[in-house]
Structure formats: C-alpha cells, structure tokens
Design a protein around this motif. Structure first.
Motif, PDB file in Angstrom:
ATOM      1  N   LEU A  65      44.784  52.013  42.471  1.00 33.36           N
ATOM      2  CA  LEU A  65      45.874  52.412  41.817  1.00 33.36           C
ATOM      3  C   LEU A  65      45.418  53.386  40.787  1.00 33.36           C
TER       4      LEU A  65
ATOM      5  N   VAL B 157      54.308  48.391  41.313  1.00 37.44           N
ATOM      6  CA  VAL B 157      54.018  49.277  42.286  1.00 37.44           C
ATOM      7  C   VAL B 157      54.578  49.086  43.896  1.00 37.44           C
TER       8      VAL B 157
ATOM      9  N   PRO C  14      42.299  49.829  48.605  1.00 35.31           N
ATOM     10  CA  PRO C  14      43.408  50.375  47.821  1.00 35.31           C
ATOM     11  C   PRO C  14      42.898  50.734  46.469  1.00 35.31           C
TER      12      PRO C  14
ATOM     13  N   ALA D   9      52.624  54.272  39.905  1.00 39.16           N
ATOM     14  CA  ALA D   9      52.682  53.795  41.227  1.00 39.16           C
ATOM     15  C   ALA D   9      52.643  54.959  42.493  1.00 39.16           C
TER      16      ALA D   9
ATOM     17  N   SER E 257      48.605  56.601  44.463  1.00 39.25           N
ATOM     18  CA  SER E 257      47.472  55.728  44.598  1.00 39.25           C
ATOM     19  C   SER E 257      46.657  56.454  45.898  1.00 39.25           C
ATOM     20  N   THR E 258      45.541  55.676  46.007  1.00 38.81           N
ATOM     21  CA  THR E 258      44.597  56.322  47.040  1.00 38.81           C
ATOM     22  C   THR E 258      43.795  55.125  47.486  1.00 38.81           C
ATOM     23  N   THR E 259      43.015  55.511  48.755  1.00 38.77           N
ATOM     24  CA  THR E 259      42.217  54.658  49.398  1.00 38.77           C
ATOM     25  C   THR E 259      40.564  55.049  49.537  1.00 38.77           C
TER      26      THR E 259
ATOM     27  N   VAL F  18      40.869  54.103  37.895  1.00 34.95           N
ATOM     28  CA  VAL F  18      41.353  53.449  39.097  1.00 34.95           C
ATOM     29  C   VAL F  18      41.386  51.958  39.230  1.00 34.95           C
TER      30      VAL F  18
END
Length: 433
Positions: A347, A421, A345, A388, A391-393, A327
């Motif tokens: 990616l 993205v 955030p 793109a 994605s995650t947080t 990530v």
C-alpha cells in the motif's frame, strides 16, 4: 531458561551481602547478590529484570564520604541498567536523609532519564538486624510501607506479576496437551515436540513453520497469553490498589509531543528494540532512490513522486520535500504468516510532519491516520497517510532490493487501514437519477 532477577543486592562486604540475600530468599523474592568490585563492574545482563536494587552507600571504603560514593554508584547504574529500562527502585542503606537526598540529586545530574531510579528510598540496617540475622518480615513491611506512597508503581509491579503468572499458565496448558501415559522421563520430550510441531504447523503451515519455528509457535500462543493476562481472576486487594493508582485526575491536555510518543508506543514497532522484517505484515518500507525516479514511478504507479506529493497527498508547496513516500506490507495476515505464493501486496503511503500537510481537501481514497507519531529524524509529530487507489505488488526477490523496513504497524492500526482500503475498493458504482 533462567529469568533475570527482579531484586538485586549490591554490597562490597561478602557477609553483609549473603545475609541479606538469604533474608530475601526467605520471603520468596527472586533475588541475586552482587559483590561490588571497583576493578570489575558486574555484567549488565544481570540487570535486565531489575525492579528493586538494594545498595550500600559506601561501596568503596577507601574513598572519603561524599560525592565520590555517589559517583561510584552512578557509574555502576550507567553501565549496568539497560537503555530505556522500566521503572525500578533504589533502596539505600543509610539512616541519614541528607545522604539519600544528595545521592538522588547526583543521579539526576549524571544519569540519562531512562536509567534513573523512579525513587531513592532510605532504610537503616540497624532496624532490621540482630547480629548476623536479618528480620526478613520487618524488612518486607518497611519496604511495603515506603512503596505504599507510590501506588502507581505498585500497580505496575502487580501487573508484571500477572504477566508472569499468565505465562506460567500458558505453559501449563501446553504441557497439559501431552497424554498422561507419555509423561515419563523418556517419552515427555518427544511428546512435547509433537505438540509444539502441530501448533506451529497449524499457525504457519508446514514449510514456513520449519523456517521460523519460534515465530510459528509464538503466533499461536500469543492470543492465549493475551487472554489470560486480560482476564485474571478478580482480586479485591488488587482492585483497591488500581483504584488508588489510576484516579483519572483532572489536568491540562497532553501536549502534541506527548501524544505522539504514546501513539508511537501503542501503534508502532520500531527497530532495534523490536525487530522488523521487510516481509512482516504491516512493515513500512521507504521507497528508495532506485524506485523514486520518474521512470520507475510511472511504471509502477502511473504518476511521478512529485505528483503524489503535490496532487494526491497534498503537501504544502514550500515543504514538499519533507514527506517520505513509503509502502506498507498489506494483504491477509494468514498469507503472510504462512508464506503463501504470489505477489506481495504493498500500500502506498506518506510519512510527513503534520504541519507540512496542506489544508486542501484530499481524495476519499486517502486515509489520514488520526494518530500522530514521534519518529526519529523528524523534529515534530508525524502523520501517516495511506492511498487506497495507489497500491502495487511485488515478488520476494525484488522486495529484497528495497531499503530495509523502518517500522511495523501494530495490528490494531493496520487493521483500520486495511478496512479503509477494502471499503474503498468495494464501494458500489450504482447509477442514480
């Protein structure tokens, strides 16, 4: 506050050492003298700024001439020259060309490439001495004459001098922000403290500036320093030197491994030479075993790691285990710099040998970086792919449990990825007939 010397004089005779150092000081060279002692080699810290080393060939008088003398100097360089050091010259005091050539050959045998001098030059002391007095100007001219055959090195040393000058000008700008009426012995430190504090707060916000004071001030000053380096006053002599040094010669294309090494330098910060933190903008973190399980991946991304390797990033079936899922810490640069509250955030990406990638067409959501990189642990150039759509947080306490960051993308490449993205996320879904 003391910067490492760029010129070092090495000799086992105190009088010889002192007189040469005095001559170089007369020329304004930032120079130190080191008396050679075979029982106590100098501290490596003294060599961190080395660009020119003057050395007597016979450092241990009790030894017979020949390879023992070469080994003594090679041992010192191996101990003291930093790993991955920049280019430096070795100027040897001898009138015998065969000795210079023999030493240069011996250094190539013993030293790793990064610690070898870029060239070994020979000068005869007799030509520059009158008793205990050195002809400083004559020595300077002789050195210039020998280095003139390497305009590329002269150009790099000139660039390094420009960087030092730009840093000095940047400090002068900061000092100039202190009001005239506060430039006294008693008031100046406090006034400068106020200036630096305000700069740090403007850069990172009050709380975060106090957590990383140097980083906050550095983030504000770096653009100013970069601008002053890039826009030095035009100098006809310097322009002529660069025309000699950079001639755009015709030649074979760079090999993939060479391109990968250059791309690594341009676009990646690699520990331990450059520290990388999990929370840095552009930090690359591997997805560790705790996050790679099917249950964890489905909960975070809605698919398994195998699905990502096979169906999204499209690794070759027989090489699907060679790619490393990672990530990248994305988001807005100012949010990271100021430590804004909220989820961090991330990616989703993949690092994989370029030849392990299938030729099958990938989703437009995937950005395949055109740059290939040399990375430790991979026997061939590596590609970076960013997805793109995946994605995650996460929040800071959870990110602390992830593996440590292994790389950091420099701003130019990171910005290119973020533009991809953002463009993908903002593409319109217009209906057409």
């Amino acid at each position: 506050m003391f910067t490492p010397a760029r010129y070092i004089v090495l000799d086992d005779e105190p009088l010889e050492l002192a007189t040469l150092v005095d001559a170089l000081h007369f020329l304004g060279a930032p120079c130190i003298g080191i008396r050679f002692d075979p029982l106590g080699l100098p501290q490596p810290e003294l060599f961190t700024g080395l660009r020119v080393l003057f050395s007597d060939l016979h450092l241990v008088k009790a030894q017979p001439a020949g390879v023992q003398h070469y080994n003594a100097l090679a041992s010192l360089l191996d101990r003291c020259v930093p790993q991955n050091h920049g280019p430096y010259l070795l100027i040897l005091w001898t009138s015998h060309e065969h000795e210079r050539a023999a030493l240069a050959s011996r250094l190539e045998e013993i030293l790793v490439v990064s610690k070898r001098p870029i060239a070994v030059l020979a000068l005869d002391k007799v030509q520059f001495r009158n008793g205990a007095t050195w002809n400083a100007e004559g020595l300077r001219d002789a050195i210039r004459e020998r280095i003139s055959s390497m305009p590329q090195l002269r150009a790099l040393l000139s660039w390094e001098r420009d960087v030092l000058a730009a840093a000095n000008e940047t400090l002068a700008v900061i000092g100039g922000l202190v009001p005239d009426d506060q430039r006294t012995v008693t008031q100046y430190p406090g006034a400068l403290d106020r200036v630096l504090s305000l700069i740090g707060i403007a850069s990172a916000g009050s709380t975060n500036a106090q957590n990383d004071r140097k980083g906050a001030v550095t983030a504000a000053l770096s653009p100013l320093l970069s601008d002053r380096i890039s826009n030095r006053p035009q100098d006809p002599d310097a322009n002529a030197l660069w025309e000699q040094a950079v001639t755009f010669p015709q030649g074979p294309e760079l090999q993939p491994a060479q391109k990968a090494r250059i791309n690594r330098m341009l676009h990646l910060a690699v520990p331990p030479a450059e520290p990388v933190n999990r929370f840095d903008w552009g930090a690359i973190l591997p997805i560790g075993p705790a996050q790679l399980g099917d249950e964890a991946m489905n909960a975070r991304f809605g698919v398994t790691a195998d699905h990502l390797r096979d169906q999204e990033f499209k690794l070759r079936t027989e090489r699907r285990t060679e790619g490393q899922l990672v990530v990248v810490r994305g988001g807005a640069a100012c949010d990271q710099a100021q430590g804004q509250n909220g989820p961090i955030p991330l990616l989703l990406g993949l690092l994989a040998p370029t030849t392990a990638l299938s030729s099958s067409k990938r989703s437009p959501a995937i950005h395949l970086c055109g740059e290939k990189f040399e990375l430790d642990g991979f026997p061939e150039p590596v590609s970076l792919l960013i997805h793109a759509r995946f994605s995650t947080t996460t929040v800071a306490p959870e990110l602390q449990t992830w593996p440590a960051a292994i790389l950091r993308l420099r701003e130019q490449l990171l910005t290119t990825i973020l533009v991809h993205v953002a463009s993908h996320a903002m593409r319109p879904g217009t209906l057409r007939f």
